[in-house]
Design a protein around this motif. Structure first.
Motif, PDB file in Angstrom:
ATOM      1  N   ALA A 203       0.810  -1.144  -0.018  1.00 30.34           N
ATOM      2  CA  ALA A 203       0.106   0.114  -0.108  1.00 30.34           C
ATOM      3  C   ALA A 203       0.921   1.305   0.064  1.00 30.34           C
ATOM      4  CB  ALA A 203      -0.922   0.139   1.207  1.00 30.34           C
ATOM      5  N   PRO A 204       0.309   2.361  -0.611  1.00 27.28           N
ATOM      6  CA  PRO A 204       1.201   3.462  -0.734  1.00 27.28           C
ATOM      7  C   PRO A 204       1.531   4.074   0.649  1.00 27.28           C
ATOM      8  CG  PRO A 204      -1.072   3.807  -1.784  1.00 27.28           C
ATOM      9  CD  PRO A 204      -0.654   2.319  -1.508  1.00 27.28           C
ATOM     10  N   ASP A 205       0.587   4.016   1.437  1.00 26.01           N
ATOM     11  CA  ASP A 205       0.437   4.576   2.737  1.00 26.01           C
ATOM     12  C   ASP A 205       0.923   3.526   3.734  1.00 26.01           C
ATOM     13  OD1 ASP A 205      -1.982   3.094   2.319  1.00 26.01           O
ATOM     14  OD2 ASP A 205      -3.230   4.339   3.846  1.00 26.01           O
ATOM     15  N   PHE A 206       1.590   2.430   3.543  1.00 22.87           N
ATOM     16  CA  PHE A 206       2.116   1.360   4.276  1.00 22.87           C
ATOM     17  C   PHE A 206       2.489   2.033   5.593  1.00 22.87           C
ATOM     18  CE2 PHE A 206       6.019  -1.271   5.549  1.00 22.87           C
ATOM     19  CZ  PHE A 206       5.246  -2.128   6.286  1.00 22.87           C
ATOM     20  N   GLU A 207       3.600   2.973   5.756  1.00 19.72           N
ATOM     21  CA  GLU A 207       4.190   3.493   6.869  1.00 19.72           C
ATOM     22  C   GLU A 207       2.956   4.142   7.830  1.00 19.72           C
ATOM     23  OE1 GLU A 207       7.727   6.365   8.193  1.00 19.72           O
ATOM     24  OE2 GLU A 207       7.317   6.086   6.085  1.00 19.72           O
ATOM     25  N   SER A 208       2.035   4.858   7.296  1.00 24.53           N
ATOM     26  CA  SER A 208       1.133   5.249   8.398  1.00 24.53           C
ATOM     27  C   SER A 208       0.114   4.377   8.650  1.00 24.53           C
ATOM     28  CB  SER A 208       0.035   6.450   7.590  1.00 24.53           C
ATOM     29  OG  SER A 208      -0.416   6.039   6.397  1.00 24.53           O
ATOM     30  N   GLN A 209      -0.168   3.171   7.822  1.00 24.39           N
ATOM     31  CA  GLN A 209      -0.934   2.067   8.346  1.00 24.39           C
ATOM     32  C   GLN A 209      -0.327   1.146   9.414  1.00 24.39           C
ATOM     33  OE1 GLN A 209      -2.490  -0.828   5.632  1.00 24.39           O
ATOM     34  NE2 GLN A 209      -2.831   0.773   4.112  1.00 24.39           N
ATOM     35  N   LEU A 210       1.132   1.199   9.510  1.00 27.58           N
ATOM     36  CA  LEU A 210       1.759   0.451  10.435  1.00 27.58           C
ATOM     37  C   LEU A 210       1.849   1.143  11.569  1.00 27.58           C
ATOM     38  CD1 LEU A 210       3.278  -2.266  11.079  1.00 27.58           C
ATOM     39  CD2 LEU A 210       5.391  -1.128  10.315  1.00 27.58           C
ATOM     40  N   ARG A 211       1.969   2.441  11.558  1.00 25.19           N
ATOM     41  CA  ARG A 211       2.182   3.331  12.739  1.00 25.19           C
ATOM     42  C   ARG A 211       0.659   2.990  13.434  1.00 25.19           C
ATOM     43  NH1 ARG A 211       5.767   6.867  14.172  1.00 25.19           N
ATOM     44  NH2 ARG A 211       6.628   6.835  12.153  1.00 25.19           N
ATOM     45  N   ASP A 212      -0.314   3.353  12.710  1.00 23.51           N
ATOM     46  CA  ASP A 212      -1.804   3.234  13.219  1.00 23.51           C
ATOM     47  C   ASP A 212      -2.238   1.900  13.882  1.00 23.51           C
ATOM     48  OD1 ASP A 212      -2.179   5.830  12.473  1.00 23.51           O
ATOM     49  OD2 ASP A 212      -3.278   5.260  10.776  1.00 23.51           O
ATOM     50  N   ILE A 218       6.589  -0.996  19.041  1.00 20.86           N
ATOM     51  CA  ILE A 218       6.716  -2.438  18.725  1.00 20.86           C
ATOM     52  C   ILE A 218       7.627  -2.954  19.846  1.00 20.86           C
ATOM     53  CG2 ILE A 218       7.884  -3.915  16.988  1.00 20.86           C
ATOM     54  CD1 ILE A 218       7.021  -1.998  14.853  1.00 20.86           C
ATOM     55  N   ASP A 219       7.195  -4.038  20.259  1.00 27.95           N
ATOM     56  CA  ASP A 219       8.019  -4.686  21.427  1.00 27.95           C
ATOM     57  C   ASP A 219       8.839  -5.802  20.737  1.00 27.95           C
ATOM     58  OD1 ASP A 219       7.056  -3.261  23.913  1.00 27.95           O
ATOM     59  OD2 ASP A 219       5.376  -3.827  23.035  1.00 27.95           O
ATOM     60  N   VAL A 220       8.390  -6.559  19.941  1.00 30.19           N
ATOM     61  CA  VAL A 220       8.993  -7.783  19.346  1.00 30.19           C
ATOM     62  C   VAL A 220       8.810  -7.488  17.750  1.00 30.19           C
ATOM     63  CG1 VAL A 220       9.273  -9.920  18.834  1.00 30.19           C
ATOM     64  CG2 VAL A 220       8.600  -9.343  21.296  1.00 30.19           C
ATOM     65  N   TYR A 221      10.007  -7.615  17.087  1.00 31.47           N
ATOM     66  CA  TYR A 221       9.659  -7.390  15.334  1.00 31.47           C
ATOM     67  C   TYR A 221      10.395  -8.898  15.076  1.00 31.47           C
ATOM     68  CZ  TYR A 221       9.724  -6.061  10.706  1.00 31.47           C
ATOM     69  OH  TYR A 221       9.633  -5.636   9.399  1.00 31.47           O
ATOM     70  N   PHE A 222       9.637  -9.855  14.735  1.00 31.56           N
ATOM     71  CA  PHE A 222       9.982 -11.036  14.448  1.00 31.56           C
ATOM     72  C   PHE A 222      10.484 -11.093  12.475  1.00 31.56           C
ATOM     73  CE2 PHE A 222      10.341 -15.657  15.550  1.00 31.56           C
ATOM     74  CZ  PHE A 222      10.680 -16.132  14.432  1.00 31.56           C
TER      75      PHE A 222
END
Length: 339
Positions: A203-212, A218-222
């Motif tokens: 998605a073009p707004d991937f960054e804002s989607q992940l932030r929302d 983020i505590d764990v990024y696997f």
């Protein structure tokens, strides 16, 4: 008996540089020799296709010995014993083996393990009950150590490792956010696997989607992907967060480093500022946890706490196309060839 059988196999035709194509594989037909004392004849029934194989198809140095030109492409299999000169195995036994991309193989039995009796299909021992499942379980429990209420983010979440990570995280009381490619996969993360949120990395707004999707960070990024998802996630890492790292699939097919700004300084600064623990691991580092994993995962499957999906193609000749598609993210679940 065996000298009358013709073995069909797929071997490495050329070393990989960049994306694999059909030209990197060659189909051969060769006669089988007679069994010696202590040997068994195996007929493969299911073949596992896994991303790590791509790195064995180059002549670059890696954590494990690579293939040579003409070698049978490696892969774990479920196989049936069809003839035996070994007292430990009898015809009809189903075994886990490393037959690779071929129909038949002869083994001395030292690399074989009887498929445990189970009320699930044997193919699950190549996926959710096999190496991908153990990767998810051991990496999350040993390195990620999610606590109740924490946020666990999983790229490639619709694959066999990622889908298991998210479900195990929720079993442990954490919140699971999956990253996948496309709306259909994202919907499946929530509907089938029970993720709390799903984000489309295309998605073009991937960054804002992940932030929302991660209002508390983020505590764990696997991570099994690397690439752009990791770059975006870096800005959301909490203090004392953990990154279990088991792959960099986004970079596997790149013939050279990607163009663009050097993001290493900001990544290293985030690791330092947030006191992040990042640990690369190979699944075999945690072989000692396999009995514990199999007992837990078998129970979760029986209780329908953990769901799984298999992406099955038919026939040995389908393996190259399925493998190429998997590296391009076209698979939906664990990629298996039914022979």
């Amino acid at each position: 008996m065996t000298d009358s059988l013709i073995n069909r196999r797929i071997v490495l035709a050329n070393y990989l540089e960049g994306e694999p194509t059909a030209d990197h594989f060659r189909i051969e037909q060769v006669p089988l020799r007679e069994l010696a004392n202590g040997e068994v004849l195996l007929k493969a029934t299911y073949l596992s296709l896994d991303p790590y194989v791509r790195n064995r198809m180059t002549n670059a140095k890696s954590y494990a010995k690579g293939l040579s030109i003409g070698d049978v492409v490696i892969g774990e299999t479920i196989a049936e014993v069809i003839a035996s000169n070994n007292a430990a195995f009898k015809p009809g036994d189903q075994v886990l083996s490393w037959v690779g991309w071929q129909q038949y193989a002869i083994s001395d039995g030292s690399d074989l393990r009887l498929v445990p009796y189970s009320d699930v299909p044997p193919s699950t021992f190549l996926g959710v009950l096999g190496m991908p499942g153990l990767t998810a379980y051991a990496g999350l429990v040993e390195i990620g150590k999610p606590q109740p209420g924490e946020t666990v983010v999983v790229p490639a979440a619709s694959g066999p490792v990622g889908s298991a990570v998210g479900q195990i995280a929720r079993i442990q009381g954490a919140r699971a956010v999956g990253i996948a490619g496309g709306a259909a996969k994202c919907k499946r993360l929530i509907d089938d696997y029970g993720f709390d949120a799903a984000v489309d990395h295309r998605a073009p707004d991937f960054e804002s989607q992940l932030r929302d999707a991660c209002p508390n960070g983020i505590d764990v990024y696997f991570d099994s992907v690397g690439g752009h998802p990791l770059t975006v996630a870096t800005s959301l890492l909490n203090d004392f967060s953990r990154i279990p790292l088991c792959g960099t699939i986004a970079d596997y097919n790149l013939p050279s480093p990607p163009p663009g700004p050097d993001r290493r300084p900001s990544f290293v600064r985030a690791l330092l500022t947030h006191r992040v623990t990042i640990r690369g691991f190979i699944v075999y580092d945690f072989a000692h946890r396999k009995p514990e994993f199999e007992a837990a995962m078998s129970q979760w499957i029986r209780e329908k706490t953990v769901a799984y999906r298999e992406d099955v193609s038919a026939g040995l000749d389908s393996a190259p196309a399925a493998f190429i598609g998997m590296l391009g993210g076209k698979n939906d679940g664990k990629v298996i060839v039914r022979l």
